[in-house]
Design a protein around this motif. Structure first.
Motif, PDB file in Angstrom:
ATOM      1  N   PHE A  83       1.132  -1.513   0.257  1.00 55.66           N
ATOM      2  CA  PHE A  83      -0.014   0.253   0.026  1.00 55.66           C
ATOM      3  C   PHE A  83       0.840   1.356  -0.232  1.00 55.66           C
ATOM      4  CE2 PHE A  83      -3.022  -3.130   1.843  1.00 55.66           C
ATOM      5  CZ  PHE A  83      -3.993  -3.044   1.245  1.00 55.66           C
ATOM      6  N   CYS A  84       0.599   2.839  -0.712  1.00 57.33           N
ATOM      7  CA  CYS A  84       1.031   2.974  -1.017  1.00 57.33           C
ATOM      8  C   CYS A  84       0.633   4.518  -1.339  1.00 57.33           C
ATOM      9  CB  CYS A  84       2.359   2.924  -1.923  1.00 57.33           C
ATOM     10  SG  CYS A  84       3.391   4.562  -3.140  1.00 57.33           S
ATOM     11  N   ALA A  85       1.485   5.634  -0.106  1.00 54.30           N
ATOM     12  CA  ALA A  85       0.674   7.386  -0.762  1.00 54.30           C
ATOM     13  C   ALA A  85       1.833   7.794  -0.873  1.00 54.30           C
ATOM     14  CB  ALA A  85      -0.009   7.358   0.689  1.00 54.30           C
ATOM     15  N   HIS A  86       1.891   9.085  -1.121  1.00 49.05           N
ATOM     16  CA  HIS A  86       3.282   9.978  -0.586  1.00 49.05           C
ATOM     17  C   HIS A  86       3.090  11.155  -0.207  1.00 49.05           C
ATOM     18  CE1 HIS A  86       0.829  13.406  -3.379  1.00 49.05           C
ATOM     19  NE2 HIS A  86       0.153  12.531  -3.634  1.00 49.05           N
ATOM     20  N   MET A  87       3.985  11.598   0.008  1.00 50.60           N
ATOM     21  CA  MET A  87       4.225  12.162   1.533  1.00 50.60           C
ATOM     22  C   MET A  87       3.846  13.950   0.545  1.00 50.60           C
ATOM     23  SD  MET A  87       6.893  10.753   3.726  1.00 50.60           S
ATOM     24  CE  MET A  87       8.278  10.475   1.997  1.00 50.60           C
ATOM     25  N   ASP A  88       4.664  13.738  -0.129  1.00 46.72           N
ATOM     26  CA  ASP A  88       4.451  15.773  -0.665  1.00 46.72           C
ATOM     27  C   ASP A  88       3.222  16.846  -1.184  1.00 46.72           C
ATOM     28  OD1 ASP A  88       4.762  14.037  -3.095  1.00 46.72           O
ATOM     29  OD2 ASP A  88       5.099  15.668  -4.391  1.00 46.72           O
ATOM     30  N   THR A  89       3.226  17.806  -0.707  1.00 46.03           N
ATOM     31  CA  THR A  89       1.909  18.536  -1.583  1.00 46.03           C
ATOM     32  C   THR A  89       2.469  19.116  -2.656  1.00 46.03           C
ATOM     33  OG1 THR A  89       2.710  19.994   0.139  1.00 46.03           O
ATOM     34  CG2 THR A  89       0.860  18.354   0.636  1.00 46.03           C
ATOM     35  N   SER A  90       1.282  19.788  -3.172  1.00 42.89           N
ATOM     36  CA  SER A  90       1.693  19.999  -5.144  1.00 42.89           C
ATOM     37  C   SER A  90       2.082  21.566  -4.864  1.00 42.89           C
ATOM     38  CB  SER A  90       0.338  20.306  -4.997  1.00 42.89           C
ATOM     39  OG  SER A  90       0.132  21.620  -6.773  1.00 42.89           O
ATOM     40  N   PRO A  91       3.312  21.961  -5.924  1.00 46.04           N
ATOM     41  CA  PRO A  91       4.157  23.494  -5.744  1.00 46.04           C
ATOM     42  C   PRO A  91       2.677  24.178  -6.136  1.00 46.04           C
ATOM     43  CG  PRO A  91       5.746  21.537  -6.955  1.00 46.04           C
ATOM     44  CD  PRO A  91       3.952  21.378  -6.978  1.00 46.04           C
ATOM     45  N   ASP A  92       2.028  23.999  -6.861  1.00 47.91           N
ATOM     46  CA  ASP A  92       0.818  24.663  -7.201  1.00 47.91           C
ATOM     47  C   ASP A  92      -0.367  25.736  -5.785  1.00 47.91           C
ATOM     48  OD1 ASP A  92       1.212  23.855  -8.983  1.00 47.91           O
ATOM     49  OD2 ASP A  92      -0.383  22.410  -9.803  1.00 47.91           O
ATOM     50  N   CYS A  93       0.470  25.508  -4.692  1.00 50.08           N
ATOM     51  CA  CYS A  93      -0.013  26.283  -3.818  1.00 50.08           C
ATOM     52  C   CYS A  93       0.761  25.713  -2.707  1.00 50.08           C
ATOM     53  CB  CYS A  93      -1.657  26.062  -3.803  1.00 50.08           C
ATOM     54  SG  CYS A  93      -2.679  26.647  -2.422  1.00 50.08           S
ATOM     55  N   ALA A 148      -4.655  17.192   1.661  1.00 51.86           N
ATOM     56  CA  ALA A 148      -5.636  15.666   1.772  1.00 51.86           C
ATOM     57  C   ALA A 148      -4.761  15.096   0.690  1.00 51.86           C
ATOM     58  CB  ALA A 148      -6.772  15.995   1.222  1.00 51.86           C
ATOM     59  N   ASP A 149      -4.237  15.925  -1.052  1.00 49.20           N
ATOM     60  CA  ASP A 149      -3.908  14.900  -1.935  1.00 49.20           C
ATOM     61  C   ASP A 149      -1.923  14.782  -1.136  1.00 49.20           C
ATOM     62  OD1 ASP A 149      -2.892  13.890  -4.261  1.00 49.20           O
ATOM     63  OD2 ASP A 149      -2.865  15.881  -5.290  1.00 49.20           O
ATOM     64  N   ASN A 150      -1.538  14.266  -0.411  1.00 51.80           N
ATOM     65  CA  ASN A 150      -2.091  12.632  -0.761  1.00 51.80           C
ATOM     66  C   ASN A 150      -1.935  12.658   0.819  1.00 51.80           C
ATOM     67  OD1 ASN A 150      -1.278   9.727  -1.419  1.00 51.80           O
ATOM     68  ND2 ASN A 150      -3.477   9.618  -1.488  1.00 51.80           N
ATOM     69  N   PHE A 179       5.743   4.826   2.124  1.00 57.20           N
ATOM     70  CA  PHE A 179       5.895   6.106   1.232  1.00 57.20           C
ATOM     71  C   PHE A 179       6.355   7.225   0.220  1.00 57.20           C
ATOM     72  CE2 PHE A 179       3.854   5.377   5.478  1.00 57.20           C
ATOM     73  CZ  PHE A 179       2.315   5.422   4.805  1.00 57.20           C
ATOM     74  N   THR A 180       5.850   7.604  -0.877  1.00 57.80           N
ATOM     75  CA  THR A 180       7.103   8.617  -1.048  1.00 57.80           C
ATOM     76  C   THR A 180       6.770  10.081  -1.237  1.00 57.80           C
ATOM     77  OG1 THR A 180       5.685   8.638  -2.877  1.00 57.80           O
ATOM     78  CG2 THR A 180       7.126   6.048  -2.712  1.00 57.80           C
ATOM     79  N   PRO A 181       8.212  10.021  -1.929  1.00 56.98           N
ATOM     80  CA  PRO A 181       8.121  11.851  -1.945  1.00 56.98           C
ATOM     81  C   PRO A 181       8.517  11.955  -3.754  1.00 56.98           C
ATOM     82  CG  PRO A 181      10.348  10.546  -1.762  1.00 56.98           C
ATOM     83  CD  PRO A 181       9.524  10.004  -2.142  1.00 56.98           C
ATOM     84  N   ASP A 182       8.088  13.452  -3.795  1.00 54.15           N
ATOM     85  CA  ASP A 182       7.571  14.228  -5.573  1.00 54.15           C
ATOM     86  C   ASP A 182       7.133  13.301  -6.220  1.00 54.15           C
ATOM     87  OD1 ASP A 182      10.092  15.774  -4.121  1.00 54.15           O
ATOM     88  OD2 ASP A 182      11.952  14.752  -5.575  1.00 54.15           O
ATOM     89  N   GLU A 183       5.612  13.201  -5.817  1.00 57.97           N
ATOM     90  CA  GLU A 183       4.736  12.586  -6.952  1.00 57.97           C
ATOM     91  C   GLU A 183       4.564  13.573  -7.042  1.00 57.97           C
ATOM     92  OE1 GLU A 183       0.804  11.201  -7.931  1.00 57.97           O
ATOM     93  OE2 GLU A 183       1.295  13.212  -6.839  1.00 57.97           O
ATOM     94  N   GLU A 184       4.266  14.570  -6.604  1.00 54.78           N
ATOM     95  CA  GLU A 184       3.850  15.949  -7.040  1.00 54.78           C
ATOM     96  C   GLU A 184       4.328  16.178  -8.387  1.00 54.78           C
ATOM     97  OE1 GLU A 184       0.897  16.869  -7.316  1.00 54.78           O
ATOM     98  OE2 GLU A 184      -0.396  16.452  -5.110  1.00 54.78           O
ATOM     99  N   VAL A 185       5.391  16.584  -8.805  1.00 56.49           N
ATOM    100  CA  VAL A 185       6.342  16.829  -9.971  1.00 56.49           C
ATOM    101  C   VAL A 185       6.964  16.086 -10.617  1.00 56.49           C
ATOM    102  CG1 VAL A 185       7.311  18.412  -8.621  1.00 56.49           C
ATOM    103  CG2 VAL A 185       8.891  16.318  -8.525  1.00 56.49           C
ATOM    104  N   THR A 366      -0.406   8.179 -11.464  1.00 56.48           N
ATOM    105  CA  THR A 366      -0.129   7.804  -9.395  1.00 56.48           C
ATOM    106  C   THR A 366       1.122   7.791  -9.838  1.00 56.48           C
ATOM    107  OG1 THR A 366      -0.652   5.707  -9.641  1.00 56.48           O
ATOM    108  CG2 THR A 366      -2.786   7.901  -9.838  1.00 56.48           C
ATOM    109  N   ASP A 367       1.967   7.706  -8.458  1.00 50.20           N
ATOM    110  CA  ASP A 367       3.331   7.092  -8.515  1.00 50.20           C
ATOM    111  C   ASP A 367       2.601   5.349  -8.824  1.00 50.20           C
ATOM    112  OD1 ASP A 367       4.372   8.693  -7.607  1.00 50.20           O
ATOM    113  OD2 ASP A 367       4.530   8.350  -5.877  1.00 50.20           O
ATOM    114  N   GLY A 368       1.231   4.939  -9.438  1.00 48.11           N
ATOM    115  CA  GLY A 368       0.953   3.571  -9.336  1.00 48.11           C
ATOM    116  C   GLY A 368       0.646   3.366 -10.825  1.00 48.11           C
TER     117      GLY A 368
END
Length: 419
Positions: A83-93, A148-150, A179-185, A366-368
């Motif tokens: 089970f995987c989720a990413h720790m980073d949040t978007s650079p957009d906000c 919330a993402d993610n 748990f991964t970093p940098d998914e949003e980029v 997604t990372d998936g």
């Protein structure tokens, strides 16, 4: 058959509201990995909490990936599920100084965010709010995204692990936590060592609406066009200067206006999307993202962009340009179609919990997406997150709790179906 978990047993809300207050915004312009060191702040906390649970192999590697194993409690030989989720949040906000607010017993009213009263959540703008009557909605305060993402997915996985440890009567095989970093980029699994992961199948917990399960993503390329102009003193420029910024503007203006753009497409339609432009009179650069569900159509979009660029450059005889196209990720359905049981078990888990499954494609990645091509077939299940990357992002507590149960039920079904 459902799971015997009482409402007061969940801790997903407390975990979520703790995690979102840690700034983990990634940076698309950074050349380091992870792109921001602050993402490791959350990683360290997650490792600490997992160790406190009694999971003694939890650790974070030098790249910021968090690994852990919830050991099997069955004698059956069960595939290892990640089970995987990413720790980073978007650079957009901004993700700094997030103030999570809980709006209890939502009854359909507009939700005005107190730190910026122009930020108002309405059912018109957020139709899924209509499904949340009586539920408890978490938002930020109006000046930041929520995260919330993610971090909803992170909190849900953490609470599912805790509850599986608390309820050993729920049988499961080895569960790998990632748990991964940098998914949003777009770099989330770039440095991932799959031999460290050691899983057979996976699920990213990074989806939107309750019940959604996604087994298809865009295929994605990135393109950079670099335009070489001719700079000369503007007082003596007649007939000599070629302003690379103006050429770049001409190129953008030539892009299709009624198709092939995010603002004019939906469903399975792809697009060519300029995301940034920078430069000087001498040289200008435009970065594009190119998307489609069909790899052949994706290549056609790349060719169309090249043709547009050439047609513009042809108007400026002494101007030159270069285009660099890089593959970002590919449609995970190309892999998942050969492993239908992974998606089927996700659907069955929701059905057992009386959640209506919504099998759909995601207009994104997604990372998936990349994990599937790296040897881990990995659909995406709902986390309950909505209005990603903006100040009106929200999630409901009840949807997060149902995501926790879905994770637990997926693990249970894999064990049941094994020998």
């Amino acid at each position: 058959m459902t799971l015997q978990i009482q409402p007061n047993e969940f801790q997903v809300t407390e975990k979520f509201t703790q995690y979102v207050q840690i700034d983990t915004q990634s940076d698309a312009n950074s050349k380091s990995f992870p792109s921001t060191e602050k993402q490791k702040d959350l990683g360290r906390l997650l490792v600490q909490q997992l160790l406190e649970y009694g999971i003694d192999d939890a650790y974070m590697d030098e790249h910021g990936y968090v690994f852990a194993t919830l050991a099997s409690n069955t004698t059956k030989k069960v595939p290892v599920i990640c089970f995987c989720a990413h720790m980073d949040t978007s650079p957009d906000c901004s993700g700094k100084n997030v103030k999570p607010l809980i709006h209890y017993n939502y009854q359909g009213e507009d939700i005005v965010l107190p730190d910026d009263k122009t930020q108002i959540l309405t059912q018109k703008d957020h139709p899924d709010l209509a499904k949340q009557l009586g539920n408890d909605i978490i938002t930020a305060s109006g000046t930041t995204l929520l995260g919330a993402d993610n971090k909803a997915g992170v909190a849900e996985i953490m609470d599912a692990v805790r509850l599986l440890l608390k309820h050993p009567e729920i049988k499961h095989g080895d569960i790998r936590i990632l748990f991964t970093p940098d998914e949003e980029v777009g770099r989330g699994v770039e440095k991932l060592d799959m031999s460290k992961l050691g899983a057979d199948f996976g699920y990213t917990v990074d989806g939107e609406t309750l019940g959604s399960i996604e087994n298809e993503t865009f295929s994605a390329d990135g393109a950079r066009i670099t335009i070489q102009g001719n700079s000369i003193h503007p007082g003596f420029a007649k007939g000599k200067m070629i302003n690379a910024l103006k050429v770049a503007s001409e190129l953008i203006a030539k892009l299709p206006k009624d198709r092939l753009s995010p603002e004019t497409t939906e469903g399975k339609e792809g697009f060519i999307h300029p995301v940034s432009m920078s430069g000087t009179v001498e040289q200008a650069t435009i970065d594009f993202i190119i998307r489609d569900f069909d790899d052949k159509l994706l290549q056609q979009h790349v060719e169309e962009l090249k043709n547009i660029a050439q047609s513009v450059i042809d108007q400026f005889p002494t101007c030159t340009y270069d285009i660099e196209v890089k593959q970002q990720y590919r449609n995970m359905k190309n892999i998942l179609k050969d492993y239908p049981e992974v998606t089927d078990i996700g659907i069955e888990a929701m059905e057992r919990l009386n959640i209506q499954p919504i099998l759909r494609s995601i207009r994104g990645g997604t990372d998936g997406s990349r994990l599937s091509f790296m040897g881990l077939p990995c659909p995406n299940i709902f986390a309950g997150e909505h209005a990603f990357h903006g100040k009106q992002e929200w999630v409901s507590i009840q949807d997060m709790q149902k995501a926790v149960l879905t994770i637990m039920m997926i693990a249970k079904i894999w064990e049941e179906k094994s020998n």
